[in-house]
Enzyme design. Structure first.
Site, mmCIF file in Angstrom:
data_model
loop_
_atom_site.group_PDB
_atom_site.id
_atom_site.type_symbol
_atom_site.label_atom_id
_atom_site.label_comp_id
_atom_site.label_asym_id
_atom_site.label_seq_id
_atom_site.Cartn_x
_atom_site.Cartn_y
_atom_site.Cartn_z
ATOM 1 N N ARG A 190 0.938 -1.559 0.246
ATOM 2 C CA ARG A 190 0.090 -0.002 0.183
ATOM 3 C C ARG A 190 0.605 1.553 -0.585
ATOM 4 O O ARG A 190 0.703 1.637 -0.562
ATOM 5 C CB ARG A 190 -0.809 -0.055 1.461
ATOM 6 N N CYS A 244 7.439 -8.383 29.722
ATOM 7 C CA CYS A 244 6.931 -8.849 31.149
ATOM 8 C C CYS A 244 5.911 -9.510 31.597
ATOM 9 O O CYS A 244 6.411 -10.756 32.040
ATOM 10 C CB CYS A 244 7.591 -7.791 32.663
#
Ligand SMILES: Nc1ncnc2c1ncn2[C@@H]1O[C@H](COP(=O)(O)OP(=O)(O)OP(=O)(O)O)[C@@H](O)[C@H]1O
Ligand SMILES: [Zn+2]
Length: 654
Positions: free
Chosen positions: A124, A175
């Protein structure tokens, strides 16, 4: 056919249709519908391009294709079938990528209008740039499930595809994935990383082991203590790579299971700060896997297809063992050809999918998260958004209606239209914008003189990273040439062999430092960009802050009257960075003020599609980026509003 459409359209429009030459880019869900609409409306001169071949999964919605066409070129079959609707039409097809150098400026200039029916950002962006360069109107479209969008892109009149930032792709803090998952998707992402660690392309940033650097666990030495206490013969993954360790124990499923779902979990438990306000995880014992399913009171016999049942934990264990055995054999076989070979995760590969489903569910059970069926996990892991034939048909219809307006030279009537899942307060499912959105004067693509500011540590970034991470990945170039303004020194050349010697040199070694101006050209895209360098120190290699930032406010580059005397580095410093696209989501956001570049090490693709990648961003990065930028931004601009919307979360894809 022209006769057939006589009377249907006004004469001027009918003639314009007959005179026009149209390019359709993509012959997938939307492209097939567009092509059918074009030939049925009397368009007589059409070209269509698609790089792909027909897959059996396309047949439910790409109606120009049948079972017998599976494996054939999409563009060719689409063309052949469309001609059966209107043999008067001339349709030329290309089985190729639109980004190929064969489709240069003169190719684009042939067309009256270009209609995009693509599924990825890179293509695109490329068509956007080519149509801007050729000054040809582009009608851009996209769908996601029941939603869709059509918009006109016309140089100088409307926004281009890269004018405004798009919402960031869905992100998960590292995490959360490694230490504290709370949703099934966290376990699925972890399982995909584990696949790569064991069988795929090893990426140190896809570590699946407990993360001792988790800010929530800091000051907690228990993890370290636990690490010492755990015997190394079980494979301390902080010291030996998961792959090396797994190979050393011959991919023994029991050992692997014990390491991943018992020892590591015990290690996580020892980081007790993490569990003060959370339910602690429960290590599992290979020999005593429960028959229950998280989220079910007992191991019930579930109705439905095998893929749609939730497996018991012990069943997950069996499937884990089976898939590990098969995948390790497959890896071994592939490495017989070359030791560097590895497996590539594929949702349609039985054992790869089984492995991820089993591991994700085992981890979900450990953390008290509801388990999912293999079918659900496949959808999430593959980031599958159902493609709806009706949505594609509606959007393709609108694309062709926009094309009519272009042919009638009524461009201002081509307002963007959004197809919504639910009616809005005006009972509209199709919602048009009030007017054509004007271009962003600071767009780093369609502004009259495109400019961008690159804030980077010039003492650590090497030229290859400038080329790959900044110019290609971030600024979407294909084959950039880079010259230092003033000296004329070419630091990157798109000609093979010309500047390879520079690849490993640091920017400052080649004289690229704070205040340097780079002239970047991508001849393939007919695109030139001036890049202003701002040196921005990174504390250390282990630092998690992004390796560079891009800002695009050219006003920031112009010295204020009183500053004109001192034409120093201040003029390159950003004052109000205009945000740049951060994802391929079709919804544009106008409110972000600066762009954040996710460090490569935190970025994780969890599926094959270019546009559907999921990034992992350490949540504290956002704050670190903000505070770093605050230091480099002139005082007058330091408002929290300017800095707090670096990352926009949005789960839509186009
Ligand atoms: N660079 C490119 N050049 C040409 N065609 C492209 C390019 N990139 C993507 N396409 C094509 O754009 C089309 C997009 O269609 P669609 O979104 O329906 O995807 P699909 O691959 O057919 O379906 P799905 O992704 O759901 O399996 C595809 O046929 C794809 O091959
Ligand atoms: Zn633009």
């Amino acid at each position: 056919m022209a006769a057939a459409v006589n009377g249907m359209f006004r004469e001027e429009l009918r003639d314009a249709i007959l005179r026009s030459k149209v390019l359709v880019v993509g012959a997938g869900g939307i492209g097939c519908e567009i092509l059918k609409n074009l030939v049925m409306s009397g368009f007589a001169d059409i070209e269509i391009i698609d790089l792909d071949t027909i897959d059996v999964s396309n047949l439910n919605r790409q109606f120009l294709f049948q079972k017998k066409h599976v494996g054939k070129s999409k563009a060719s079959v689409a063309c052949e079938t469309a001609l059966t609707f209107n043999s008067d039409a001339k349709v030329i097809y290309y089985h190729d990528s639109i980004t190929s150098p064969d489709f240069g400026l003169s190719f684009f200039k042939k067309f009256t209008v270009v209609l995009n029916a693509l599924d990825n950002r890179a293509a695109r962006n490329h068509v956007n740039r080519m149509c801007l360069a050729a000054d040809i109107p582009l009608i851009e479209s996209g769908t996601a499930g029941y939603e869709g969008q059509v918009e006109l892109i016309k140089k100088g009149l409307s926004q281009c595809y890269e004018c405004t930032p798009k919402a960031a792709q869905k992100t998960y803090p590292g995490c959360t994935i490694r230490n504290t998952p709370s949703e099934p998707i966290h376990c699925i992402v972890w399982a995909k990383h584990l696949f790569n660690q064991l069988f795929g392309e090893e990426d140190p940033d896809e570590d699946v082991s407990p993360d001792t650097a988790d800010p929530e666990a800091t000051g907690n030495t228990a993890g370290e203590v636990a690490l010492q206490a755990e015997s190394n013969d079980k494979g301390n993954i902080d010291r030996v790579s998961t792959r090396v360790w797994a190979q050393s124990c011959n991919y023994d499923p029991e050992k692997l299971f014990t390491k991943l779902f018992h020892d590591d979990i015990k290690y996580l438990l020892s980081m007790d700060n993490l569990w003060k306000k959370r339910r602690p995880p429960m290590p599992l014992n290979w020999k005593e896997l429960p028959d229950g399913v998280a989220g079910c009171s007992k191991d019930i016999t579930q109705p439905g297809l095998k893929d749609q049942q939730r497996w018991s934990v012990s069943r997950c264990g069996t499937i884990f063992a089976e898939s590990v055995k098969n995948l390790s054999q497959a890896l071994k076989a592939s490495q017989e050809t070359s030791p560097n070979n590895h497996l590539i995760w594929d949702k349609d590969d039985q054992y790869a999918m089984d492995f991820v489903a089993a591991c994700a569910n085992i981890r979900a059970h450990i953390f008290g998260i509801a388990q999912k069926t293999r079918f659900d996990i496949k959808s999430m892991a593959g980031n599958i958004i159902p493609a709806i034939a009706t949505t594609n048909a509606i959007i393709a219809g609108l694309v062709v209606l926009h094309a009519f307006r272009v042919l009638e030279n009524n461009l201002r009537a081509c307002r963007s239209v959004y197809l919504r899942l639910k009616m809005n307060h005006r009972n509209q499912l199709l919602v048009p914008e009030k007017a054509v959105n004007p271009p962003n004067p600071q767009c780093y693509v369609c502004a009259p003189t495109p400019q961008a500011i690159l804030a980077v540590d010039t003492s650590t970034m090497i030229i290859k990273e400038l080329e790959e991470l900044v110019l290609k990945n971030r600024l979407n170039m294909i084959a950039p040439d880079v010259m230092i303004d003033g000296t004329g020194a070419v630091v990157i050349s798109s000609e093979e062999g010309e500047t390879e010697g520079n690849n490993d040199k640091r920017l400052e070694e080649l004289g690229i430092k704070d205040g340097t101006i780079l002239k970047v050209d991508d001849f393939q895209q007919n695109y030139s960009l001036t890049v202003f360098i701002v040196h921005r120190e990174r504390p250390g290699l282990k630092d998690d802050s992004p390796p560079f930032l891009i800002l695009s406010d050219k006003n920031a580059l112009e010295p204020k009257v009183q500053e004109k005397e001192e034409k120093d580095i201040e003029i390159e410093k950003p004052s109000n960075g205009q945000a740049i696209e951060v994802s391929d989501t079709k919804k544009r956001k106008n409110d972000a003020t600066e762009d954040e570049v996710v460090p490569k090490k935190r970025k994780v693709e969890i599926n094959n599609a270019d546009d559907d990648d999921i990034c992992i961003i350490e949540s504290n990065d956002v704050h670190r980026i903000s505070s770093e930028l605050k230091q480099s931004i002139p005082k007058k601009m330091k408002s929290s509003e300017d800095l707090d919307c670096l990352i926009v979360y949005d789960d839509k894809n186009d």
